[in-house]
Write a protein that holds these residues in place. Sequence first.
Motif, PDB file in Angstrom:
ATOM      1  N   ASP A   1       0.872  -1.177   0.000  1.00  0.00           N
ATOM      2  CA  ASP A   1       0.000   0.000   0.000  1.00  0.00           C
ATOM      3  C   ASP A   1       0.904   1.221   0.000  1.00  0.00           C
ATOM      4  O   ASP A   1       1.507   1.564   1.013  1.00  0.00           O
ATOM      5  N   GLU A   2       1.023   1.866  -1.152  1.00  0.00           N
ATOM      6  CA  GLU A   2       1.953   2.986  -1.288  1.00  0.00           C
ATOM      7  C   GLU A   2       1.431   4.260  -0.635  1.00  0.00           C
ATOM      8  O   GLU A   2       2.144   5.269  -0.595  1.00  0.00           O
ATOM      9  N   SER A   3       0.213   4.230  -0.099  1.00  0.00           N
ATOM     10  CA  SER A   3      -0.341   5.432   0.537  1.00  0.00           C
ATOM     11  C   SER A   3       0.175   5.638   1.954  1.00  0.00           C
ATOM     12  O   SER A   3      -0.153   6.653   2.589  1.00  0.00           O
ATOM     13  N   THR A   4       0.972   4.681   2.479  1.00  0.00           N
ATOM     14  CA  THR A   4       1.462   4.779   3.862  1.00  0.00           C
ATOM     15  C   THR A   4       2.984   4.657   3.891  1.00  0.00           C
ATOM     16  O   THR A   4       3.528   3.689   4.427  1.00  0.00           O
TER      17      THR A   4
ATOM     18  N   SER B   1      -1.353  -3.274  -5.768  1.00  0.00           N
ATOM     19  CA  SER B   1      -2.029  -3.290  -4.476  1.00  0.00           C
ATOM     20  C   SER B   1      -3.110  -4.366  -4.457  1.00  0.00           C
ATOM     21  O   SER B   1      -3.545  -4.877  -5.499  1.00  0.00           O
TER      22      SER B   1
ATOM     23  N   ASN C   1       5.361   1.888   5.890  1.00  0.00           N
ATOM     24  CA  ASN C   1       6.116   0.949   5.054  1.00  0.00           C
ATOM     25  C   ASN C   1       7.606   0.992   5.384  1.00  0.00           C
ATOM     26  O   ASN C   1       8.273  -0.057   5.445  1.00  0.00           O
TER      27      ASN C   1
END
Length: 261
Positions: A159-162, A229, A166
């Motif tokens: 999840d690249e939104s966090t 994702s 990460n």
Amino acid sequence: MATHAQHKSDWRRWQQSWDQQQEWYMPDREERFRVMLDMAEALVGTEPRVLDLACGTGSITDRVLTRMPHARTVGVDRDPALLAIARGTFADDERARFVTADLSDPDWPAALPEGPFDCVLTATALHWMRTEPLRALYGQLAGLVREGGVFMNADHMPDESTPRINAAVHVFDEDRRKRQRDAGALDWGGWWRALAEDPALADVAQERFALFGNPAEVRHDHNNEEFQSAEWHAATLRDAGFAEARAVWASPTDALVLGLR
């Protein structure tokens, strides 16, 4: 020309060694398998016909047949060394069979026995494929799963939104792996180095290295540029013809996505 092992090997020992190497990367590996089999049983019962996709040594096949003794499995992979271990392990088990096929070949389903399947299951394998080839594969899988059957993929699904979460997880995992490696755990390259030293598998190991490279000598032999994702996987499965799809399990880095036909 494909080569074949001419010596006997301890196939179960190699299965256990593979599990240990994979668990070095994914300490929650058995948990994702448990959820996968729970969902399979919930949706298609305890006697499914299973396609173990990109089966490797047959880790999913092993767990399916242990939990569901009346299941039948077909494993498909391209890696000759991992398939040698799978075939050796299940040589006396008529419930399991294995075929060689390249999932990037549009005609790979022709190598399979006649379908459809109740379940198509895969774990930690399809991240080798880039986005568009994976999208095409999902379209093919919709035609291999019967109505009411399921496809499940447990894999790296970031999840690249966090980014801060990460980054913290990455540091934590790297520290854990270093401690375990210092204590003697084998990483990916070390496992392949040990495999190539087994007389029963030396020939197929070299065959594998000719296809994909030697993991003991190259830093990366995986796709490390395109990861999708869990939401992408679910949406793509719905677009491919699955009636419902969503994540049914997740870790800080991975997820298990289920598509229901």
